[in-house]
Each structure stands twice: as C-alpha cells, then as structure tokens.
Design a protein around this motif. Sequence first.
Motif, short mmCIF file in Angstrom:
data_model
loop_
_atom_site.label_atom_id
_atom_site.label_comp_id
_atom_site.label_asym_id
_atom_site.label_seq_id
_atom_site.Cartn_x
_atom_site.Cartn_y
_atom_site.Cartn_z
N PHE A 187 45.14 52.03 43.62
CA PHE A 187 44.49 51.06 42.75
C PHE A 187 45.10 49.69 43.01
CE2 PHE A 187 43.80 55.06 40.55
CZ PHE A 187 42.45 54.97 40.21
N ILE A 188 44.23 48.70 43.17
CA ILE A 188 44.66 47.32 43.43
C ILE A 188 44.32 46.49 42.20
CG2 ILE A 188 44.53 45.37 45.01
CD1 ILE A 188 43.21 47.27 47.06
N PHE A 189 45.35 46.07 41.47
CA PHE A 189 45.16 45.23 40.30
C PHE A 189 45.27 43.77 40.72
CE2 PHE A 189 46.91 49.20 38.66
CZ PHE A 189 46.01 49.51 37.63
N VAL A 190 44.35 42.97 40.27
CA VAL A 190 44.37 41.53 40.56
C VAL A 190 44.51 40.80 39.23
CG1 VAL A 190 43.18 39.59 41.64
CG2 VAL A 190 42.86 41.91 42.54
N LEU A 191 45.62 40.06 39.09
CA LEU A 191 45.90 39.34 37.85
C LEU A 191 45.81 37.84 38.13
CD1 LEU A 191 47.67 42.10 37.85
CD2 LEU A 191 48.91 41.04 35.98
N ASN A 192 44.75 37.20 37.60
CA ASN A 192 44.63 35.75 37.63
C ASN A 192 44.69 35.23 36.20
OD1 ASN A 192 44.31 35.48 40.44
ND2 ASN A 192 42.15 36.04 40.30
N ASN A 193 44.74 33.91 36.05
CA ASN A 193 44.80 33.39 34.68
C ASN A 193 43.45 33.45 33.98
OD1 ASN A 193 43.49 31.35 36.01
ND2 ASN A 193 44.96 29.73 35.49
N GLU A 194 42.39 33.87 34.72
CA GLU A 194 41.08 34.02 34.09
C GLU A 194 40.81 35.46 33.65
OE1 GLU A 194 41.22 33.23 37.39
OE2 GLU A 194 40.59 31.14 37.64
N LYS A 195 41.23 36.44 34.48
CA LYS A 195 40.88 37.83 34.17
C LYS A 195 41.77 38.82 34.92
CE LYS A 195 37.31 39.78 36.02
NZ LYS A 195 35.98 40.20 36.47
N LEU A 196 41.68 40.05 34.45
CA LEU A 196 42.32 41.19 35.13
C LEU A 196 41.22 42.04 35.73
CD1 LEU A 196 44.67 43.24 35.69
CD2 LEU A 196 44.20 44.19 33.42
N SER A 197 41.36 42.43 36.97
CA SER A 197 40.38 43.32 37.60
C SER A 197 41.10 44.37 38.42
CB SER A 197 39.41 42.51 38.48
OG SER A 197 40.11 41.74 39.41
N VAL A 198 40.37 45.41 38.78
CA VAL A 198 40.97 46.50 39.55
C VAL A 198 39.97 46.97 40.59
CG1 VAL A 198 40.20 48.36 38.00
CG2 VAL A 198 42.28 48.67 39.39
N HIS A 199 40.51 47.34 41.74
CA HIS A 199 39.69 47.92 42.81
C HIS A 199 40.32 49.24 43.23
CE1 HIS A 199 36.95 47.99 46.27
NE2 HIS A 199 37.99 48.41 46.98
N LYS A 200 39.49 50.23 43.49
CA LYS A 200 39.98 51.57 43.82
C LYS A 200 39.72 51.87 45.29
CE LYS A 200 37.63 55.03 42.13
NZ LYS A 200 37.08 55.99 41.13
N VAL A 201 40.78 52.31 45.97
CA VAL A 201 40.69 52.70 47.38
C VAL A 201 41.03 54.19 47.49
CG1 VAL A 201 41.65 52.37 49.70
CG2 VAL A 201 41.36 50.41 48.17
#
Length: 892
Positions: free
Chosen positions: A555-569
């Motif tokens: 799982f790749i979590f991306v934390l920016n100051n706008e939102k949290l998102s995740v991508h699954k590999v």
Amino acid sequence: MTLKNLILILFVIGLSTNVIFAQNEDATLTLLKQKSDSLSTFQFYQFVQNNISQNASIDANFFIVKHFEKYQNDYSNGNNYSKLIMEKATLVLDNVFQNEQDTAKAILYSTECLNTILGVGSQKEWIKIYDAYFSKFNQYLKNKPNNLAEILSLYSLMFSYIGNFEKSEQLINLAKKIIDLKSQNGYEKLAYIYSRMGLDRYNNNNFQEAIHDLKIALNYADSVRVDSLIKKPEWNSTLGESYNGIGDSINGKYYTQKGLDLYLKSLKYDSAYMFYFYQALGESYLISGDIEQSKRNFNISMNLSPKEKSIYNFLSKTYLLEKDFVNSHRFLDSCYKYYQFTSDSNFNNLSSQRDFDKSLKLRSDIYMAQYQATDSIHYLIQAEKCYDQIRQLSLWNISEFYEPKNKLQKYQIMVDNNSNSIEILNQLYETTKEERYLHKMLDVSEINKNLLLYFTLKQKNKASDIPSNLLEKEIKTKLELNYIENKIFEQGISAALLEEKLFKTIEYDSIKKQLIPYNNFEIINFPTGIYRNVKDKIKSDATILEYAFTRNFIFIFVLNNEKLSVHKVVKDTELETLLVNFENSIKIQKFAEANSKKENYIHNSYSIYEKLVAPVKNLLKKQVTLIVENDLNWIPFEALLTQKPPKSANFNEFPYLIRQHTFNYAFSTTILNNNNINADRFNKSLLVVAPFTGENKVKLTLNEEKFTFGPLKNSYLEAIELHKIHGGDTLIGKKATKENFLRQLPEFQNIHIASHSVANRKRGEFSFIVFSKSDNDQPQILYANDIYQLKLNTDMVVLSSCESGVGEELKGEGFNSISRAFSYAGVKNIVHTLWKVDDKHTQKIMTSFYRNLKEGKQKSDALHLAKLDFIQTEQMIGAHPYYWSSFKLFGN
C-alpha cells in the motif's frame, strides 16, 4: 500450557524420594504418611492446614509438596492445593539454604521444589522465586557444576515460557558451558540441557533450531544408559511439534507417535500428560489435511484434560476448515472461558497472556471466512475489532518488557498481525468509501514503522523525572554490561564471560525494577489520527510517501496538505525479484562492471519505478519524504529511472528520479511529527573525525575474524575542506581516537565521521566504526551497541563511511545499524550509506553538501544539489548511481 512445558513440570532427578524419606524420618512425616493413606485428598488438605505448622521439618514440607502436586488440577479444589504447594515449596527452599542438609537431599529437594513451583506458580511468582533464590542456588552449587546447570536450565525454561527469550538464552548458554563432561552423568546432563535449548527455541517459534537441538539431545540420550533418561518420550514429541511448526506433518506424526509409544512402554499413565501427545498428533493430521483423524485425536485429547485452553483453539480451527462456523465459534468460546476473557475484559485479568493473541486472530479468521461466505460487512467489521484487541494486548505485552530484544520479539509478531489488519481495513474502505477506514489504515501502518524507536525517544524525554543517582547508576551498569557483551563478541563465548554477564544482568535488572515507578508506559496509547495531526505541518510543496507491506499487497500512502490517498499494488514474484536484483545491478566493484550491468540496472530501476512510484506520480510535490519498510529500506529512490534511456546514453544523462524531486527519508510520520527542533545552543558547530589519513593502518581480530583497515587518502582532503567551510574542530589521524571522539561528541551541533565502518548483518548491534589506536592500546572500535546507550541532542551526524545505514534487518524497525543506534541516542538528522563507498567520490559529494549548507540550504536540498552537481560534473561511468546514491538523509 503445551507439551513443551511438561518437561518443566514433570522433570525427575535420578534419586529416590522414598530413600530420602526413609532416613531419619521424624514424627510429623510419619503422621503425614498415615493421614494421606487414610483420608480423602480434601480431608488431608484440611488436616495439613489445621495441624501442620510453618515450623514443620523440611522432610514434612517436601512430602506435602509432592503429595498435592498430583492433585493441582482438581476441578473443585485445585486452586487451594496450588496455593499450599507454593507455600510449602517456598518453606523447603528457605530451609535448604538456612540449615545444614545432606548434600544429596538438599540438591534433590531444592531442584524438585523449584521445578514444582515452575509448574504450579504464576508468572509473577516465578519472578519472585528467581529474585529470591537464584544467587543462593549459584552460591550453594558453585562446586557442583552439573547440578547448577540443571538449575540454570530450569530458570531458562521459566523465562522462555514468560516470553523473555533473551534471559532464557543467556541462562541456557551458561548451563551448557559449565557442565563437567568428565563426571559420571556429564553427558546425561548435557542431553537435558540440549532438550531445554530445543524447548526454548520452540517457545520462540525458532522451529528449525529447536529441531537441531532436540536431535542432539536424543543423540546424547542414546549414548548413555536409557533408564536414566526418562524424558525421551517428551523430547520426541516436542521434536514432532517442532516439525509441525514448519509444516512437516510427516516428521511431525513420526516423532510424536514415537514419543507416545515410548511413554506407553514405560507403563505410566497420566491423563493430563497423555493430553499433549494426542493434541500434537491431531495437529500433524490437521497440517496434512486429514480433518477426521485430527478431530479424532483432538477429541481424545480434550476428554483427557478438558480444562486445557489450547485444544479448543485446535478444534475451532478444524471446524473452520469445514466452514462449520457455529462449532468453530463454540469451541473458541470455550477457549476464551479458560482464559477468563470476555468482550469487556481487561487484559490484566487474563489467566495467562501467553498466546492469547493467537486466539483473537483465530476469531478474526472465522469472521473473515463468514464474510467471504455471506458478503456481509458486519463480519468484516467484527474481524477488524479482533485486531484492535490484538493490538491492545500486544502493546500491553511490549510494555511489560524492558529488554530491547524481548520488546522486539513481541513487536515483530504484532507487525504481522497489523499487516493483516491493513488488508481488512482496505476492504472496509473500498466497500464503504468511508474516510475513517483510510485514516485507520495509515495509523496501523505507522505502528509498524519503528515503534520501538518512537517510544525510546519519548521515554528519554522523561528521564528528568528519575532521581539523578539512580539514573547514573543505571547508565553505569548498562555500560559495564555492554563492555562484557563486547568482549564476548570479540573473544568468543566462555563460561567465565557468560557468568560475568549473567550477574551483571541481575544487577541491571534490579536497577530497572527500581525505575518502574518512573516509567509511564504510553506504549499502550499509541497515537491515532496521524494524518489529522500532521496535515497542517506539511508544506505546500511537500509530500510524505509511505509504503506498507502486507501479505498480498504493498500500500502506497500519499500525504499532502490537501488530502490523504492510498494506492494498492499487488505483491508478486516479479516485484520481489526486481527488488532483489536491483541491489546487484547498482553495486559495482570495478568500472568495467558498470557497462556489463547497465541493462540490468535500467530494467530493474525503471520497472520498480513503474510499479511503486508511477501510480502516484501526479500526487507528488517537489519535496518528497519517504517512509519505507522491508526490501525498500536499502533502495535509493532518487536513483530510480523515470523512463528507459537510449542504449547510447551515458550515466550522467540518465533520467533519474532525483531530477524531478528532492528526497529525504524518515523512520515514520509519527517520529517526523515529533522530531522537535534542537533546543540546545551549542558553542561549536562541526566536529570532523578522520582517523585514516596518511599511513595510519589498523588490524583487528574479532571472534577469529580478521580485519585490516588501511588509509583513506581522500578523507584528509575531506576533513580539511569541511573545516575550511564550517569551522569547528577536527580529530585527524592519531588524534581521532574513540576516547577523544566520545569526550567531544556532546559539545557539537554537527558531527562528521569519515572513517571505516563495518555492518554486521547477523547481529546489528555489533556493527562498528573504526577509530585510531589509542595511547593505551585500548580497542579502537565503537559498536552500535555502545552508541545506543549515549544521550545526545545532536542536530546532525554524517556517517561518511561504508555501510553505515545497513546491518541486521529487523521486521518493523528497519536495519539494526550504526545509523539506527545514533537515532536511538537522540540525533535528529543522519546521513548514512547503503553500501561500501569510494572515498574519492565521497569527498566530492560531502564537500559540495557542506558548501550548500553554508549557503543556507536545508539539509535535504543541500544533499540533493550535491548529488545533481556530482552527476553533471562526473564523466561517463563516474556518474553511475553507485557513487552518489548510497547516501541517504534521515530526519527533518
């Protein structure tokens, strides 16, 4: 309790209790024998309580212990009998040490009573017995090494069962070393010791090592008279269980059945004892897929001893395989009952914490199977609730230990469970689209990232609450213990060093227990809402990129100051192969290898980028902080290729990811969020340490391994150049001793070490940095083991030496390395290396890095620009990522 612990409970020494009793029998003992024959068990218990005083003879008390030992599992009165056994066994031990006794009797009584206590008492009672009698046993038996070895092995088993495998291994290794093989029963005792070692390994889930040790025990048993080793049935059965542990049901059945046959031939029969043979056989059949045979053996086992918790777990698993969820839950309910656990229970109230996390996980497995069968989200939610309980129990268990290795062992079990939890939370997120599940995924991922480092740093902030004299004593004793551990590593294991370590450990344990009132185990309350806490601190041009490995996915979590998102590999063999091959393709020993490995590097690098970065590339800002685990720990992301270059392209023309982003690394988002800016005001800015200038050469022999460290000619240029840029002080050549370094270390805001270092990939705490030889010819190496004990508030340490960021790989904690040790010591930012670096190219990168810092660049920008400058100025093969991408910046 399992079969492995019967060795502890039923251990028998080859002396006859009846013979001992026959000598000088007193009136109280005679009366006890008469009453035990004429009264029922409970009536005899009442008689003892009402008529036998605390001052009864040692023989009388020992008789009571051995009599009621047989009835401790009585349904109605077992607890009363157990309390009586503990009381009388303790009195026997007191008398053994306080009065002059016949030596044979004293050894028999003390060993039997200790063994009985370990079978009957609680874990807290075991620790009390250890504290009260261990030193007395050692003193009493110092001239009888074989008997002392037996005591050590009993205590080893006690700590093994508690889960303190570090102490258990320490005791059993000493027991093994002190046995006198020239004595009459030397090899017999050695057989017992190896059986205990096997049992320790089994309890620690090191099944291969358990198999090795138990086979040695059985070989020794076959070399001495058979009648003296009545434990061979159990050893065979424990060997069978160890094979079960690695999924080898054929050998599991063979050795368990062999153990059962040997036991039946001995013409003994104890239903509570027979229970474990049949349970182990049932497990072998369960592994092989023979459900009916496994159920038959499990049911026999349950009927033999219906109060044992473990059998209900096995029966629950069996019915789960048949998708009979009603019976699977029913048997697990029975297991919970004997653990005294209900949904609102506090884990403090469990009858035993040991292995209860496995029961909680089994409940989750049942719910997951029900979810797959019905598609009802209710079961998915219930499955995740079980993992919440597992986390709470695991964190509670971790907080109970102060030994780092024991904390680590418990933590690594939790890491696996949390990985399962992340997958369940992802299913809930994908099904419901509720953000709370995504946020919880990140929270659980964070628990799997350097949790022990996080809480070590938290505890260090509270050291001011501890009385200074106690804190100084703790530090001094720990340093003395480290010194002994270092000698063992350097010289090899000896009985003298092991004994010295053992008693220094006892001293250290005593101090740590005095510190307990000052320890607030916040580990039970790990921070949640990680993204909400850190969101507003993420700059508009920055991204935190966090990777979490589970059984089936990355799982790749991306934390920016706008939102949290995740991508699954999806994890597959192709990705695993790429990660393994990347290391080989980026490391070159000679210029010629750069071209021969060029195509492999391009393929591996670009393929990893496509799988692990490209899916989220549109979410990445200029500054990227990477938080990784497992096989990603040693990969330099800045050296990944964003596209495949033409075959004719030179290395300084490659489309490296560093051209698009500035990178730094962090142990976790939580640590990053709590990595406070250095509050200290240092008088001195930079200390540069360069031992191997000129003709300086050091030869070392550590545990029969020889090392030679020669001059690093460019390190002198590096040291002089950095001093010109930043000022401060230098320790160059012969002045760069370990003693000088440690003395000056706390005075400087930044430390730069240009030296040799060696990574130990099996025992990371013995990775080390090499310094110049001191005037008094003291060891010139600084182990990670020693660095861990330092108390620093240093802003930055640059480890410009080989493999300073790698070592023993620890699940959840990354590499046990020199770099990690400095982090534990309190250093805020660290630059380390992933492989052996060339001092000529290193000098160029470091000089550029410090020039950029002097110009006011932030650390990550300074290193980023230094690498880009190196790529552009080096020609052809000189720009190969081997020379520049080994350097990673960890910190804020």
